[in-house]
Design an enzyme around this catalytic site. Structure first.
Site, short mmCIF file in Angstrom:
data_model
loop_
_atom_site.label_atom_id
_atom_site.label_comp_id
_atom_site.label_asym_id
_atom_site.label_seq_id
_atom_site.Cartn_x
_atom_site.Cartn_y
_atom_site.Cartn_z
N ARG A 1 0.88 -1.18 0.00
CA ARG A 1 0.00 0.00 0.00
C ARG A 1 0.90 1.22 0.00
O ARG A 1 1.74 1.37 0.89
CB ARG A 1 -0.93 0.02 1.22
CG ARG A 1 -1.61 1.37 1.39
CD ARG A 1 -2.67 1.41 2.46
NE ARG A 1 -3.87 0.74 2.01
CZ ARG A 1 -5.08 0.92 2.57
NH1 ARG A 1 -5.24 1.75 3.59
NH2 ARG A 1 -6.14 0.26 2.12
N HIS B 1 -7.47 0.98 -6.29
CA HIS B 1 -7.69 0.20 -5.06
C HIS B 1 -8.40 -1.10 -5.45
O HIS B 1 -9.56 -1.31 -5.12
CB HIS B 1 -8.53 1.02 -4.07
CG HIS B 1 -8.54 0.49 -2.67
ND1 HIS B 1 -7.74 -0.56 -2.25
CD2 HIS B 1 -9.26 0.86 -1.58
CE1 HIS B 1 -7.98 -0.79 -0.97
NE2 HIS B 1 -8.90 0.04 -0.54
N GLN C 1 -10.45 -3.63 -3.11
CA GLN C 1 -11.71 -3.08 -2.59
C GLN C 1 -12.89 -3.43 -3.49
O GLN C 1 -13.98 -3.78 -3.00
CB GLN C 1 -11.57 -1.55 -2.47
CG GLN C 1 -12.81 -0.84 -1.98
CD GLN C 1 -13.11 -1.12 -0.51
OE1 GLN C 1 -12.26 -1.03 0.34
NE2 GLN C 1 -14.36 -1.49 -0.22
N ASP D 1 -17.12 7.94 -0.84
CA ASP D 1 -15.83 7.75 -0.18
C ASP D 1 -15.45 9.10 0.43
O ASP D 1 -16.10 10.13 0.16
CB ASP D 1 -14.80 7.29 -1.24
CG ASP D 1 -13.41 6.97 -0.66
OD1 ASP D 1 -13.28 6.87 0.57
OD2 ASP D 1 -12.46 6.84 -1.47
N CYS E 1 -16.35 2.42 1.13
CA CYS E 1 -15.20 1.55 1.39
C CYS E 1 -14.73 1.65 2.84
O CYS E 1 -14.10 0.73 3.35
CB CYS E 1 -14.06 1.90 0.43
SG CYS E 1 -13.61 3.66 0.50
N ARG F 1 -14.07 -7.73 2.53
CA ARG F 1 -12.67 -7.50 2.19
C ARG F 1 -11.84 -8.75 2.52
O ARG F 1 -10.94 -9.14 1.80
CB ARG F 1 -12.08 -6.31 2.97
CG ARG F 1 -12.72 -4.95 2.73
CD ARG F 1 -12.56 -4.46 1.32
NE ARG F 1 -11.20 -4.50 0.84
CZ ARG F 1 -10.21 -3.67 1.21
NH1 ARG F 1 -10.43 -2.71 2.07
NH2 ARG F 1 -9.00 -3.79 0.68
N1 CP Z 1 -11.29 0.36 2.71
C1 CP Z 1 -10.00 0.31 3.11
O1 CP Z 1 -9.09 0.12 2.31
O2 CP Z 1 -9.84 0.44 4.44
P1 CP Z 1 -8.44 0.58 5.18
O3 CP Z 1 -7.84 1.90 4.74
O4 CP Z 1 -8.78 0.56 6.64
O5 CP Z 1 -7.56 -0.56 4.80
N1 NVA Z 2 -9.84 7.21 -1.29
C1 NVA Z 2 -9.44 6.75 0.00
C2 NVA Z 2 -9.72 5.29 0.16
C3 NVA Z 2 -9.42 4.74 1.53
C4 NVA Z 2 -9.72 3.29 1.64
C5 NVA Z 2 -7.96 7.04 0.23
O1 NVA Z 2 -7.15 6.79 -0.68
O2 NVA Z 2 -7.62 7.55 1.30
#
Ligand code: CP
Ligand code: NVA
Length: 331
Positions: free
Chosen positions: A108, A135, A138, A232, A273, A318
């Site tokens: 990540r 992502h 997700q 989101d 999400c 997830r």
């Molecule tokens: N939805 C999601 O990716 O959550 P986290 O940032 O908690 O992993």
């Molecule tokens: N768009 C958000 C998604 C988090 C799961 C981010 O990148 O912070």
């Protein structure tokens, strides 16, 4: 020929065919069933994976960890501050070290180019746990949740993304809708619309699969008749603090409220999400309430807690879907 994803990276959904995505969703349903019936499934005993996080996480990290442990694997978690990556060691060198220890690498981070570089230099599968651009894990959880509501065939269903339609989640939703023959609507202000690269990549897929793609600034036009209303956060991880003010000003008209949900089909569901600013019970939520005078951001507490919300089912999914990705690529 049966679908096999053995040895593949999982970097973005554009890399996968419709049958491959459907296969991962089917596998996810099977893993969910095994988990819910308490049936052991330690199919990958003896393997080890590493999780590299340059941004924070709850769901993604826990899904990889629990998923790996359920499959019988060992897991190492490296947080943003405790490895050499990016500061003393390049991504390319890190990849060539980690491939000698591990059977799979989750990443990540910020630029998609980083996860691509990791994958190019590691001989083991690399999974994208979120970048600025995409992502992909997700989306599998999101569609599994839609399938659980409306049935396995989701083609022809309409999903509306409200708010910051240029972010990683909205972009990835556009791709998965295209691949599955769904209708995708991006509903937000002009300067928060998805970038041309994703629109251009998806256009022929929508055409081929029979779905449609609409971008609109008009909430009534965007949400009327929707099956799924999705939103989101208004400011994503890695964006500078200064964007909060302008983003709140331009995205407030796109908050998902009960009035917005009433425009969708009566049986429509709400997805997010997560994490979500639906109240002031978070440090950032409280700070923004004081600074900008708003107590809810992208979704009202009423919708978040309401009968149409499936956000916690989605969060659970997830785990089942990430387990499917690991199993499919490592077995
Ligand atoms: N939805 C999601 O990716 O959550 P986290 O940032 O908690 O992993
Ligand atoms: N768009 C958000 C998604 C988090 C799961 C981010 O990148 O912070």
């Amino acid at each position: 020929m049966p679908t096999s994803l053995s040895g593949r990276d999982f970097l973005k959904l554009l890399d996968f065919t419709t049958p491959e995505i459907k296969y991962l969703l089917k596998l996810s349903r099977q893993f969910k069933n095994l988990k819910l019936t308490g049936t052991p499934h330690r199919y990958l005993e003896g393997k080890n994976i590493v999780l590299l996080f340059q941004k924070t996480s709850t769901r993604t990290r826990c899904s990889f960890e629990v998923g790996a442990m359920d499959l019988g694997m060992g897991v190492t978690y490296l947080d943003p501050g405790s490895s050499q990556i990016g500061t003393k060691e390049s991504i390319e060198d890190t990849a060539r070290v980690l491939e000698r220890f591990y059977d799979g690498i989750e990443f990540r981070g910020f630029a998609q180019a980083d996860v691509e570089a990791l994958a190019d230099n590691a001989s083991v599968p690399v999974w994208n746990g979120l970048t600025t651009e995409w992502h992909p894990t997700q989306m599998l959880a999101d569609i599994l949740t839609v399938q659980e509501e409306f049935g396995e065939d989701v083609s022809g269903r309409t999903l509306v993304f409200m708010g910051d339609c240029k972010n990683n989640v909205a972009r990835s939703l556009m791709v998965v809708c295209a691949k599955l023959g769904m209708n995708f609507v991006a509903c937000g202000p002009e300067d928060c619309m998805p970038a041309a690269d994703v629109i251009d990549a998806c256009a022929p897929i929508f055409e081929e699969m029979g779905g449609t793609c609409k971008l609109t600034t008009d909430v009534t036009e965007g949400v009327t008749g929707a099956d799924v209303v999705y939103t989101d956060v208004w400011v994503s991880m890695g964006e500078p603090d200064e964007v909060w003010g302008p983003r709140i000003a331009e995205l407030t008209p796109y908050r998902v409220t009960s009035e917005v949900m009433a425009l969708a089909k009566p049986e429509a569901i709400f997805l997010h999400c997560l994490p979500s600013f639906h109240d002031t019970n978070t440090a950032i939520g409280a700070q923004k309430a004081e600074q900008f005078g708003i107590t809810e951001m992208e979704v009202t507490d009423e919708v978040f807690e309401g009968r149409q919300s499936r956000v916690f089912e989605e969060a659970e999914n997830r785990m089942h879907t990430i387990k499917a990705v690991m199993y499919a690529t490592l077995s």
